[in-house]
Design an enzyme around this catalytic site. Structure first.
Site, PDB file in Angstrom:
ATOM      1  CE  LYS A 122      30.912  46.391  11.062  1.00  0.00           C
ATOM      2  NZ  LYS A 122      29.618  46.487  11.709  1.00  0.00           N
ATOM      3  CE  LYS A 206      35.426  51.361  14.579  1.00  0.00           C
ATOM      4  NZ  LYS A 206      34.113  51.199  13.973  1.00  0.00           N
ATOM      5  CE  LYS A 209      29.885  46.361  19.716  1.00  0.00           C
ATOM      6  NZ  LYS A 209      28.578  46.399  19.096  1.00  0.00           N
TER       7      LYS A 209
HETATM    8  P1  TYM Z   1      27.866  49.864  16.908  1.00  0.00           P
HETATM    9  O1  TYM Z   1      27.063  48.840  17.615  1.00  0.00           O
HETATM   10  O2  TYM Z   1      29.064  49.448  16.131  1.00  0.00           O
HETATM   11  O3  TYM Z   1      28.370  50.943  17.934  1.00  0.00           O
HETATM   12  C1  TYM Z   1      27.491  51.555  18.863  1.00  0.00           C
HETATM   13  C2  TYM Z   1      27.874  52.998  19.086  1.00  0.00           C
HETATM   14  O4  TYM Z   1      29.220  53.099  19.563  1.00  0.00           O
HETATM   15  C3  TYM Z   1      29.948  54.022  18.762  1.00  0.00           C
HETATM   16  N1  TYM Z   1      31.355  53.592  18.691  1.00  0.00           N
HETATM   17  C4  TYM Z   1      32.387  54.388  19.021  1.00  0.00           C
HETATM   18  N2  TYM Z   1      32.443  55.660  19.455  1.00  0.00           N
HETATM   19  C5  TYM Z   1      33.669  56.163  19.715  1.00  0.00           C
HETATM   20  N3  TYM Z   1      34.829  55.470  19.550  1.00  0.00           N
HETATM   21  C6  TYM Z   1      34.813  54.185  19.108  1.00  0.00           C
HETATM   22  N4  TYM Z   1      35.950  53.505  18.978  1.00  0.00           N
HETATM   23  C7  TYM Z   1      33.552  53.594  18.821  1.00  0.00           C
HETATM   24  N5  TYM Z   1      33.172  52.357  18.381  1.00  0.00           N
HETATM   25  C8  TYM Z   1      31.817  52.376  18.322  1.00  0.00           C
HETATM   26  C9  TYM Z   1      29.285  53.943  17.399  1.00  0.00           C
HETATM   27  O5  TYM Z   1      29.557  55.104  16.631  1.00  0.00           O
HETATM   28  C10 TYM Z   1      27.830  53.834  17.783  1.00  0.00           C
HETATM   29  O6  TYM Z   1      27.298  55.112  18.088  1.00  0.00           O
HETATM   30  N6  TYM Z   1      25.277  51.000  12.819  1.00  0.00           N
HETATM   31  C11 TYM Z   1      25.342  51.208  14.247  1.00  0.00           C
HETATM   32  C12 TYM Z   1      24.092  50.787  14.988  1.00  0.00           C
HETATM   33  C13 TYM Z   1      22.823  51.405  14.483  1.00  0.00           C
HETATM   34  C14 TYM Z   1      22.405  52.737  14.668  1.00  0.00           C
HETATM   35  C15 TYM Z   1      21.122  52.822  14.063  1.00  0.00           C
HETATM   36  C16 TYM Z   1      22.991  53.853  15.268  1.00  0.00           C
HETATM   37  C17 TYM Z   1      21.833  50.757  13.798  1.00  0.00           C
HETATM   38  N7  TYM Z   1      20.809  51.612  13.553  1.00  0.00           N
HETATM   39  C18 TYM Z   1      20.414  54.026  14.035  1.00  0.00           C
HETATM   40  C19 TYM Z   1      22.267  55.035  15.245  1.00  0.00           C
HETATM   41  C20 TYM Z   1      21.007  55.133  14.647  1.00  0.00           C
HETATM   42  C21 TYM Z   1      26.493  50.396  14.784  1.00  0.00           C
HETATM   43  O7  TYM Z   1      26.907  49.435  14.215  1.00  0.00           O
HETATM   44  O8  TYM Z   1      26.923  50.777  15.995  1.00  0.00           O
END
Ligand code: TYM
Length: 346
Positions: A122, A206, A209
């Site tokens: 990032k 991957k 967004k």
């Molecule tokens: P974020 O907002 O990027 O993504 C949200 C969830 O979607 C999953 N994800 C995917 N799963 C499969 N294939 C993909 N291409 C894909 N892209 C995204 C992510 O693994 C996630 O489960 N750091 C986290 C948010 C967060 C969080 C937490 C998660 C903050 N605190 C505590 C769990 C527990 C994040 O940026 O997710």
């Protein structure tokens, strides 16, 4: 849909997960996270957070942040998360997250954060221009989870390293403060074909967004024609679909499309190949995949639109969730502060 592998609820489990309000949700978020959220909510106590504090680690226009926070909440509900059952709230409404994050900033080591691959991706070539928040982001994530002593976290595979860091922080806290077992060693729930959905344009990247090409992803709000056209144009190779899962090796685009089909239909990849193996992509498989996507996503996006027409109602639901979350968080933070040696509240 396949249920995530989750131990039978015993009352000792607690689930926490979150999604950032930093852009439109896509199929990866849906299959990697939301579908699991829904399946788990009936098995044990679940907290699902819209992590707005995480979102501002990269600049967000304030109006957009507010709209996207509501949109993520609407997506949770539209996918089937029931706010009467699961606790759904915005992270910034529970200040204990930030307070515990500070304590964990003092537990986590610089060397641990230096290894985080998501920060490297990032921040890109100019890491000195990234916010300090982006660097300590995984520490806040650990605080999110451990503030509730959550034992299980449903996420996609890209979060695996952050979950390992969460365990390291829990173990070091317990050790340094001689509080054995105070914080649990939380487990990630990652398995299943939906855990790593790849870009439709490049099977090695991957679905994300932040990909500049909208053709690379299916957004939850895409209409039927857009979905059909994105799948028609999705990159494949010239060979027909193989008969066995082993033969998907070295064919990342084919593997991805079969995985998406499997995750959406609740089948294994082997079952999907038993139906479509030996056929070309264009004639039957891609149209069937587009139909399946529309069948699954159209009701979700229609319900999201309906919910977003009443933002005040979403705010009320989130506020009620935040109250329930705080009731769980307060005693755990109070005990943490006592363990650390802070005198307030004794
Ligand atoms: P974020 O907002 O990027 O993504 C949200 C969830 O979607 C999953 N994800 C995917 N799963 C499969 N294939 C993909 N291409 C894909 N892209 C995204 C992510 O693994 C996630 O489960 N750091 C986290 C948010 C967060 C969080 C937490 C998660 C903050 N605190 C505590 C769990 C527990 C994040 O940026 O997710």
């Amino acid at each position: 849909m396949t249920e995530p592998a989750f131990p039978v609820a015993t009352g000792e489990h607690r689930v926490f997960s979150g999604v950032q309000p930093s852009g439109a949700l896509h199929l990866g978020n849906y299959l990697g996270a939301l579908v699991k959220f829904v399946a788990l909510q009936h098995q044990t106590q679940c907290l699902y957070c819209v992590v707005d504090l995480h979102a501002i680690t990269a600049w967000q226009a304030p109006k957009t942040l507010a709209a996207q926070t509501r949109e993520i909440a609407a997506a949770y509900f539209a996918a089937g998360v029931d706010p009467a059952e699961a606790i759904v709230f915005a992270q910034s409404a529970v200040p204990e997250h930030s307070e515990l994050a500070w304590i964990f900033n003092c537990v986590a080591r610089l060397g641990w954060l230096d290894r985080m691959t998501q920060f490297k991706e990032k921040s890109g070539k100019h890491k000195e221009r990234a916010s300090v928040g982006l660097y300590t982001y995984p520490v806040l994530q650990a605080a999110d989870i451990l503030l509730y002593k959550a034992t299980h976290v449903p996420v996609g595979e890209d979060q695996k390293q952050h979950l390992e860091l969460t365990r390291d922080i829990a173990a070091k806290f317990n050790h340094d403060f001689d509080a054995p077992g105070f914080f649990p060693l939380t487990e990630a729930l990652i398995e299943g074909p939906g855990a790593r959905i790849m870009s439709l344009r490049d099977g090695a990247a991957k679905m994300s967004k932040s990909d500049p090409s909208d053709q690379s992803r299916i957004n939850l709000t895409d209409d039927a024609d857009t979905i059909a056209s994105k799948i028609r144009r999705a990159k494949t190779d010239p060979l027909p679909l193989p008969e066995s899962v082993d033969d998907l090796k070295g064919r990342p685009e084919a593997d991805n499309l079969v995985g998406i089909f499997a995750a959406l239909s609740g089948q294994t990849k082997a079952q999907v190949l038993a139906s479509y193996g030996g056929q070309g992509f264009g004639q039957i498989f891609k149209p069937a995949l587009a139909d399946l996507l529309v069948e699954r996503l159209a009701p979700v996006s229609a319900e999201m639109r309906r919910l977003m027409a009443d933002p005040a109602e979403i705010d009320r639901t989130l506020a009620a969730g935040a109250q329930r979350a705080r009731a769980l968080a307060e005693p755990i933070l109070a005990e943490t502060k006592r363990i650390v040696g802070f005198t307030a509240g004794r």
